[in-house]
Design a protein around this motif. Structure first.
Motif, PDB file in Angstrom:
ATOM      1  N   ALA A   1       0.668  -1.210   0.089  1.00 31.50           N
ATOM      2  CA  ALA A   1      -0.137   0.302  -0.035  1.00 31.50           C
ATOM      3  C   ALA A   1       0.828   1.382  -0.149  1.00 31.50           C
ATOM      4  CB  ALA A   1      -0.850   0.025   1.056  1.00 31.50           C
ATOM      5  N   GLY A   2       2.045   1.226   0.158  1.00 32.20           N
ATOM      6  CA  GLY A   2       3.168   2.190  -0.066  1.00 32.20           C
ATOM      7  C   GLY A   2       3.643   2.683   1.264  1.00 32.20           C
ATOM      8  N   VAL A   3       3.207   2.001   2.438  1.00 32.30           N
ATOM      9  CA  VAL A   3       3.684   2.478   3.716  1.00 32.30           C
ATOM     10  C   VAL A   3       5.261   1.934   3.869  1.00 32.30           C
ATOM     11  CG1 VAL A   3       3.275   2.232   6.168  1.00 32.30           C
ATOM     12  CG2 VAL A   3       1.419   2.035   4.752  1.00 32.30           C
ATOM     13  N   ARG A   4       5.983   2.845   4.278  1.00 30.92           N
ATOM     14  CA  ARG A   4       7.353   2.473   4.495  1.00 30.92           C
ATOM     15  C   ARG A   4       7.547   1.841   5.935  1.00 30.92           C
ATOM     16  NH1 ARG A   4      10.455   7.854   1.951  1.00 30.92           N
ATOM     17  NH2 ARG A   4       9.595   7.620  -0.253  1.00 30.92           N
ATOM     18  N   ALA A   5       7.169   0.529   6.090  1.00 28.15           N
ATOM     19  CA  ALA A   5       7.496   0.183   7.351  1.00 28.15           C
ATOM     20  C   ALA A   5       8.741  -0.052   7.858  1.00 28.15           C
ATOM     21  CB  ALA A   5       6.982  -1.496   7.192  1.00 28.15           C
TER      22      ALA A   5
END
Length: 339
Positions: free
Chosen positions: A208-212
């Motif tokens: 989803a594009g979250v920079r974990a």
């Protein structure tokens, strides 16, 4: 009753009532020299270091991790601060204390980066990654203090843990500032949602594009910073750096506060308000043990009992039973009205 905060609040009220019955003046608050004093103020002051760490621990657990090194970070922070103050020509100078505090916090940021690097970049399990620093951190603190208890005589430094501002203990104000900062940052921005998404499903969050990776590092850095501040408060309150005992087992109290507050160790949804209530329950329980006259050595047993009871009451099975009983009562009322 199905609300996850219901039973922690009930437990807190029960403990307060027990204290009131054992000590009728428990709720009395006095003003001496413009400062507030009383059992309730003592609970807030003594529980503030646990709350500071528990706030950071909540965010770590929400990402499906855990940080066992916070106690060691407390010891390192206090050892560094006391070493700088004792090594200066003017220990009572506010400038010296400011330098000591800033250096301690900067070192804690490095320690938090180390934990975050091991977890987010190397991929080590959080419990193992933080266990490394938990084990080595005490040794580092011992090296800094050279195995001695460093006693400092610095009024500005002592004020951090024992001072007052506007009638309230400074440590309580610091804990409140950390709590409000974390609450606003995670509930008024998208950061809280991203932390929950990483805890629930890291792979879906990545897609989803979250920079974990960056988020995990930031969370561990923030937790280390909270632990360092708590270490400064503990060391200041003792006016001495004790590498062996400063922050000892405080990581367990922080985890207990988070669990009592309803945050799941499996990650995902969390509650900072629940953590606040959990920290108050832990400290009120300790105060109750002393007030009732129970030997302090039994404190851990009572902590375990409280956590067990609250977790059972918060369990999905209990929630299902409560909801089922509510539905049955609703049906009965409906039948009675129809009849």
């Amino acid at each position: 009753m199905a609300n996850r905060l219901f039973w922690p609040v009930v437990m807190l009220l029960v403990l307060l009532i027990i204290n009131l019955l054992a000590f009728p003046g428990f709720f009395s608050v006095q003003i001496r020299d413009g400062h507030l004093f009383g059992s309730l103020i003592d609970i807030l002051r003594n529980g503030s270091p646990t709350l500071m760490i528990a706030v950071g621990m909540t965010l770590v657990i929400a990402t499906r991790g855990i940080d066992l090194s916070v106690g060691a970070v407390c010891a390192i922070s206090g050892a560094v601060a006391c070493s700088i103050i004792l090594g200066s020509s003017d220990p009572a100078s506010p400038a010296t204390v400011t330098v000591a505090v800033v250096v301690s916090l900067l070192i804690s940021l490095v320690l938090g980066l180390w934990n975050g690097f091991l977890v987010a970049v190397v991929g080590i399990q959080p419990i193992i990654a933080t266990l490394i620093l938990m084990t080595a951190g005490r040794g580092v603190a011992m090296l800094i203090t050279e195995g001695q208890i460093l006693t400092v005589n610095s009024p500005p430094f002592k004020a951090i843990g024992s001072g007052f501002f506007l009638g309230l203990p400074i440590s309580v104000l610091i804990a409140a500032a950390i709590f409000v900062f974390a609450l606003v940052l995670t509930r008024r921005t998208a950061l809280g949602l991203m932390i929950e998404s990483v805890g629930i499903n890291p792979e879906a969050s990545r897609l989803a594009g979250v920079r974990a990776r960056g988020l995990l590092i930031a969370v561990y850095v923030f937790t280390a910073l909270c632990a360092a501040i708590a270490g400064l408060v503990l060391t200041s309150n003792q006016t001495a750096a004790d590498a062996n005992n400063t922050g000892l087992f405080i990581e367990l109290d922080a985890i207990l506060a988070v669990v009592i507050g309803g945050t799941s160790l499996a990650g995902g949804r969390y509650s900072l308000l629940g953590t606040l209530i959990g920290a108050l329950v832990i400290q009120t329980l300790v105060t109750t043990v002393y007030t009732v006259g129970i030997p302090p050595i039994a404190t851990m047993v009572f902590k375990a009992a409280v956590v067990t009871v609250v977790c059972l009451l918060q369990s999905p099975r209990t929630t299902e039973l409560i909801e089922s009983a509510r539905r049955r009562n609703a049906r009965r009322r409906g039948k009675a009205v129809t009849a």
